[in-house]
Write an enzyme that holds these catalytic residues in place. Structure first.
Site, short mmCIF file in Angstrom:
data_model
loop_
_atom_site.label_atom_id
_atom_site.label_comp_id
_atom_site.label_asym_id
_atom_site.label_seq_id
_atom_site.Cartn_x
_atom_site.Cartn_y
_atom_site.Cartn_z
N ALA A 151 0.83 -1.21 0.00
CA ALA A 151 0.00 0.00 0.00
C ALA A 151 0.86 1.26 0.00
CB ALA A 151 -0.94 -0.02 1.20
N HIS A 152 0.17 2.41 0.01
CA HIS A 152 0.87 3.70 -0.13
C HIS A 152 1.75 4.01 1.07
CE1 HIS A 152 -3.04 5.78 1.55
NE2 HIS A 152 -2.57 4.84 2.34
N ASN A 153 2.88 4.64 0.76
CA ASN A 153 3.83 5.13 1.76
C ASN A 153 4.56 4.03 2.51
OD1 ASN A 153 1.30 7.33 2.00
ND2 ASN A 153 3.33 8.21 1.68
#
Length: 359
Positions: free
Chosen positions: A241-243
């Site tokens: 997922a993001h980051n």
């Protein structure tokens, strides 16, 4: 396709090993001990494979010095410290290599893109504005390389891969079919019963010598970048997922899922179907066994597990009943019972010692 032959001596030289036996033996490929023929090279990396090696038809074996001494039916060897590593190196010798260069007529490449002359761009590839494709990189058919994506040298991008979100990829990266890198992260703000989409403004940065399997999703960051450091290897069907940040040389097996803003250290191993919640940190040199659920940060190296191991169905149902009964007992009541039992044990032990002394 005609096989390519190499002498046993040359193959030994490539893995810095000692060639024993028929040095000019012509080897046409690698094979398992069970299915090898006289023109094949097989490897033995443990005592339990000595008997299969004795019965193998392989023309030569990759072994350690200690294993060689135990194999009496074979005369031709490559002796090394690590047979499995030597085998891994030699697979590249016999691997079918993509030698084509240039741009296929059906590819669509924006005029501002920079594509190295030694690269290969397959049929129906679309490359957007300001993209960069480095020397000797291969992009197979039907890939989409969105605006401002950069691909380093000697990369391999398999068919139907999408690279978007201004993704930056280092050298010698392999990305397999149907993977999406740089797609929109799963970011929404709840308000008055509705989900409000958060535009994902970050990117994905991938280091050198990274391998990403097929059907993976690696989302771009909301603000900061999603980062995969050098040497990371990822199996098929993995969601990042993001980051998220993944440290160098970490490995993830199939069906792992990593929630947003999690940091995973270097040299970690996540076995199949591991789930990791968001906004936690995992230290370097951590191993997480298959199907575990990581719900909090891990600050020390080591092996971690969660979940219920497989039991026969009847035993599992009984255990499930016990778990439920345990959950229904207040913790304070349970602790009091344990304290009471401990006191009784200590009292009995004290009585036994007094009786022994009186005797």
């Amino acid at each position: 396709m005609n096989p390519q032959y190499f002498s046993l001596e040359k193959l030994a030289h490539l893995v810095q090993g000692e060639c024993v036996g028929q040095q000019d033996l012509q080897v046409s490929g690698l094979a398992s001990l069970e299915h090898a023929e006289s023109g094949h090279l097989a490897f033995v990396n443990a005592d339990k494979y000595i008997e299969p090696a004795e019965h193998s038809k392989a023309g030569a074996l990759i072994v350690t010095e200690a294993l060689k001494a135990q194999i009496k039916t074979q005369q031709n060897f490559i002796v090394v410290a690590n047979p499995y590593l030597a085998f891994a190196i030699l697979t590249h010798v016999f691997e079918r290599k993509h030698t084509a260069k240039g741009i296929e007529s059906t590819a669509q490449i924006h005029s501002s893109a920079i594509v190295a002359d030694s690269a290969y761009i397959g049929h129906f590839v679309v490359i957007g504005k300001n993209c960069v494709v480095g020397d000797e990189s291969v992009i197979q058919s039907h890939c989409k390389i969105d605006d401002d994506v950069e691909i380093g040298k000697q990369c391999f991008i398999d068919s139907h891969v999408t690279l978007t979100g201004q993704t930056k990829i280092g050298d010698r990266v392999r990305i397999h079919a149907n993977t999406v890198i740089g797609g929109e992260g799963f970011g929404f703000a709840p308000y008055q019963g509705k989900w409000h989409r958060i535009a994902q403004l970050g990117s994905v940065h991938i280091g050198h010598d990274v391998r990403i399997g097929s059907n993976c999703s690696i989302d771009r960051g909301a603000l900061d970048n999603t980062i995969l450091e050098d040497g990371v290897i990822i199996d098929n069907l993995v969601q990042i997922a993001h980051n998220v940040k993944i440290g160098a040389n970490t490995a993830m097996a199939a069906k792992c899922g990593i929630a947003g803003s999690t940091t995973i250290g270097k040299n970690c191993v996540l076995a199949g179907a591991v789930g990791v919640v968001g906004h936690i940190n995992i230290a370097d040199n951590v191993t997480i066994t298959g199907m575990s659920m990581v719900t909090k940060s891990i600050s020390e190296a080591g092996s971690y597990s969660s979940g219920t191991p497989m039991l026969e169905s009847l035993h599992w149902k009984r255990a499930a009943v016990r778990f439920k009964q345990l959950a229904d007992v207040p913790l304070t009541q349970l602790m009091k019972k344990l304290d009471h039992i401990q006191s009784q044990i200590e009292s009995l032990e004290s009585t036994r010692l007094r009786n022994n002394y009186d005797d």
